[in-house]
Design an enzyme around this catalytic site. Structure first.
Site, PDB file in Angstrom:
ATOM      1  N   ALA A  10      42.559  14.965  50.465  1.00 42.77           N
ATOM      2  CA  ALA A  10      42.508  14.708  51.914  1.00 42.77           C
ATOM      3  C   ALA A  10      41.626  13.524  52.267  1.00 42.77           C
ATOM      4  CB  ALA A  10      42.025  15.961  52.644  1.00 42.77           C
ATOM      5  N   ARG A  15      38.714   2.630  50.684  1.00 39.52           N
ATOM      6  CA  ARG A  15      38.481   1.478  49.813  1.00 39.52           C
ATOM      7  C   ARG A  15      39.775   0.890  49.239  1.00 39.52           C
ATOM      8  NH1 ARG A  15      33.955   4.407  46.264  1.00 39.52           N
ATOM      9  NH2 ARG A  15      34.908   6.212  47.270  1.00 39.52           N
TER      10      ARG A  15
HETATM   11  C1  UD1 Z   1      33.160  12.486  43.769  1.00 41.63           C
HETATM   12  C2  UD1 Z   1      31.971  13.385  43.396  1.00 41.63           C
HETATM   13  C3  UD1 Z   1      31.131  12.706  42.320  1.00 41.63           C
HETATM   14  C4  UD1 Z   1      32.001  12.391  41.116  1.00 41.63           C
HETATM   15  C5  UD1 Z   1      33.247  11.572  41.518  1.00 41.63           C
HETATM   16  C6  UD1 Z   1      34.199  11.508  40.345  1.00 41.63           C
HETATM   17  C7  UD1 Z   1      31.315  14.768  45.326  1.00 41.63           C
HETATM   18  C8  UD1 Z   1      30.369  14.926  46.437  1.00 41.63           C
HETATM   19  N1  UD1 Z   1      31.162  13.683  44.554  1.00 41.63           N
HETATM   20  O1  UD1 Z   1      32.656  11.313  44.390  1.00 41.63           O
HETATM   21  O2  UD1 Z   1      30.068  13.557  41.914  1.00 41.63           O
HETATM   22  O3  UD1 Z   1      31.239  11.706  40.148  1.00 41.63           O
HETATM   23  O4  UD1 Z   1      33.943  12.199  42.619  1.00 41.63           O
HETATM   24  O5  UD1 Z   1      35.295  10.680  40.616  1.00 41.63           O
HETATM   25  O6  UD1 Z   1      32.183  15.595  45.144  1.00 41.63           O
HETATM   26  N2  UD1 Z   1      38.358  14.607  49.428  1.00 41.63           N
HETATM   27  C9  UD1 Z   1      38.926  15.481  50.336  1.00 41.63           C
HETATM   28  N3  UD1 Z   1      38.281  15.743  51.495  1.00 41.63           N
HETATM   29  C10 UD1 Z   1      37.067  15.205  51.802  1.00 41.63           C
HETATM   30  C11 UD1 Z   1      36.485  14.291  50.871  1.00 41.63           C
HETATM   31  C12 UD1 Z   1      37.158  14.021  49.697  1.00 41.63           C
HETATM   32  O7  UD1 Z   1      40.008  16.010  50.094  1.00 41.63           O
HETATM   33  O8  UD1 Z   1      36.546  15.512  52.888  1.00 41.63           O
HETATM   34  C13 UD1 Z   1      39.082  14.318  48.167  1.00 41.63           C
HETATM   35  C14 UD1 Z   1      39.514  12.862  48.036  1.00 41.63           C
HETATM   36  O9  UD1 Z   1      40.833  12.686  48.518  1.00 41.63           O
HETATM   37  C15 UD1 Z   1      39.438  12.614  46.538  1.00 41.63           C
HETATM   38  C16 UD1 Z   1      38.408  13.615  46.051  1.00 41.63           C
HETATM   39  O10 UD1 Z   1      38.230  14.566  47.084  1.00 41.63           O
HETATM   40  O11 UD1 Z   1      40.666  12.882  45.896  1.00 41.63           O
HETATM   41  C17 UD1 Z   1      37.081  12.939  45.718  1.00 41.63           C
HETATM   42  O12 UD1 Z   1      36.582  12.298  46.880  1.00 41.63           O
HETATM   43  P1  UD1 Z   1      35.907  10.864  46.799  1.00 41.63           P
HETATM   44  O13 UD1 Z   1      35.520  10.450  48.165  1.00 41.63           O
HETATM   45  O14 UD1 Z   1      36.732   9.941  45.998  1.00 41.63           O
HETATM   46  O15 UD1 Z   1      34.565  11.240  46.002  1.00 41.63           O
HETATM   47  P2  UD1 Z   1      33.608  10.269  45.207  1.00 41.63           P
HETATM   48  O16 UD1 Z   1      32.723   9.576  46.172  1.00 41.63           O
HETATM   49  O17 UD1 Z   1      34.403   9.464  44.277  1.00 41.63           O
HETATM   50 CA    CA Z   2      36.667   9.300  43.814  1.00 40.49          CA
END
Ligand code: UD1
Ligand code: CA
Length: 449
Positions: A10, A15
């Protein structure tokens, strides 16, 4: 133990700077999310719930097509909040749930299976890998070798930032307990988000310890930008090429061949340099695809010869020993055993019978601006060069078409000759006279200047 998966998809993916949801960007011809779904499925999950943004109808449609359920996370408040959104579907699940991020196209089923196994032994498991990339959360391991906590880079102190063991984003726990911890998360951190990564610390307080499963960095790579997407594509291509070579496929220059996630190349298929495979291609043993070909939705049977510079589009079926040569395009057409179309030809919505010979420059005129029509060319037929076959039309077995003919309406009978050409007119000496007149005129013009 029963197994289920929550795939988080979600996030905004800001980026990427794209209108397309991040997880729908393709790697090896398949959306990133499709790779994650396929990998968790390999680990034997019986339910998959994809967490999606309200506007991401496209992601939900894709999930449904892949046999997964989906839920909406109404506001993107962080990965922990996202996982909790699956509670209405999986809160009562009597088994283990694994959480995975939807942006990891290279993750394998083996890693999910190892995580489930570690969870069964220890109560909980996360996956870690070694990386120099500062973007990832840091996995802090206690003296007992179990997870102490995960700290996001933005929240980490200098000592924690120096840790090279990173969080992959895979977590396995008993479903009921997992949703209990997820409901207790807070957002008191640098990003004011509800972090999934805070769950293990809550579990530890409840006496549940969490094992750390080590995995390979390239497999755990998350895609957050176009550059990372291109990097993931490169890794996936490397993996697909290595698998093809290991299974007996011949490749002259594997680093120049682009494969699709579903490309089927049999042992002893031979692929030349710079060949690109779109979805749905099978190349059978003994067939050769020479340099600079583009294939999608096509079947190439045993010992057929394709290219160089051929294009096979969806529905192209090239039977055994047939030849498709340079600058030949085939779409929705069956080229039967031993038939040849070696140069500069378009075969669309057609059948070319066994052993037929299609001369250079032959075009099946399959479209009248409104509808598409079929061209049927019989076995052993010979189509002279630069002929236009205006569909619907049938050239029966063994017939000859004279070069330069436009064959429309009536079918050509078996073993007949059809030739459509203007009458030829020869004028003896005409060219010599013409040159003499023009040369004289040119000389006169020069004098006048
Ligand atoms: C996250 C992890 C980090 C890890 C990295 C690995 C957390 C807080 N951090 O960071 O520890 O090293 O992934 O790649 O979990 N998403 C949702 N809803 C939200 C936010 C995110 O569904 O409200 C989903 C995104 O679509 C994505 C995934 O969760 O597929 C990860 O989110 P992203 O923002 O990419 O996390 P990172 O900052 O990369
Ligand atoms: Ca990520």
């Amino acid at each position: 133990m029963k197994r289920a998966a929550i795939v988080l998809a979600a996030g905004m993916g800001t980026r990427m700077k794209s209108q397309l949801p991040k997880v729908m960007h393709k790697v090896a011809g398949r959306p990133i999310l499709g790779h994650v779904i396929a990998a968790v499925r390999e680990a034997g999950v019986e339910r998959i719930v994809v967490v999606t943004a309200p506007s991401a109808e496209m992601v939900r449609a894709f999930a449904a097509a892949e046999g997964a359920e989906s839920v909406i996370q109404h506001e993107q408040l962080g990965t922990g909040h996202a996982a909790a959104a699956a509670a209405p579907l999986l809160g009562g699940f009597d088994g283990t749930v694994i959480v995975a991020y939807g942006d990891m196209p290279l993750v394998t089923g083996a890693t999910f299976a190892a995580s489930f196994a570690a969870q069964e032994k220890s109560g909980m498991a996360v996956v870690a890998f070694h990386s120099e990339n500062p973007a990832y959360g840091r996995v802090i391991v206690g003296a007992d070798g179990m997870l102490s906590r995960i700290v996001e880079y933005k929240d980490a102190d200098a000592v924690e930032r120096a840790v090279k063991r990173c969080n992959a984003g895979i977590m396995a726990a008993e479903a009921g307990r997992f949703f209990g911890w997820a409901a207790k998360l807070d957002n008191r951190n640098a990003q004011k988000e509800f972090y999934l990564t805070d769950v293990p610390a809550l579990a530890r307080k409840d006496g549940v310890s969490c094992a750390v499963v080590e995995a390979d960095e390239t497999e755990m790579m998350g895609v957050n930008s176009r550059a990372e997407l291109a990097g993931a594509e490169a890794q996936m291509q490397k993996r697909l090429r290595e698998a093809a070579l290991a299974s007996g496929v011949g490749m002259t220059a594997p680093e120049t061949v682009y494969l699709c996630h579903d490309t089927v190349l049999e042992a002893d298929a031979q692929i030349g340099p710079y060949v690109v495979f779109g979805p749905g291609v099978t190349v059978k043993a003994g067939a050769e695809v020479k340099a600079f070909c583009h294939l999608e939705g096509a079947v190439v049977e045993r010992d057929a010869l394709i290219g160089p510079y051929a294009r096979l589009r969806p529905g192209a079926h090239i039977e055994a020993d047939a030849h498709i040569g340079n600058f030949v395009e085939v779409k929705n057409a069956r080229v039967e055993k031993g038939a040849k179309a070696n140069h500069l030809t378009y075969l669309g919505d057609a059948r070319v019978g066994a052993g037929a010979n299609i001369g250079a420059g032959t075009i099946t005129c399959n479209y009248d601006g409104f509808f598409k029509y079929h061209t049927d060319i019989g076995a052993g037929a010979f189509i002279g060069s630069n002929s236009a076959l205006v569909a619907p039309v049938t050239i029966a077995d063994g017939a000859y078409i004279g070069a330069g003919s436009v064959i429309a309406k009536d079918n050509v009978e078996k073993d007949a000759l059809a030739v459509v050409r203007g009458d030829r007119k020869d004028v003896a000496g005409w060219a010599a006279k013409f040159r003499a007149i023009k040369a004289a005129a040119k000389a006169k013009k020069k004098e006048g200047k």
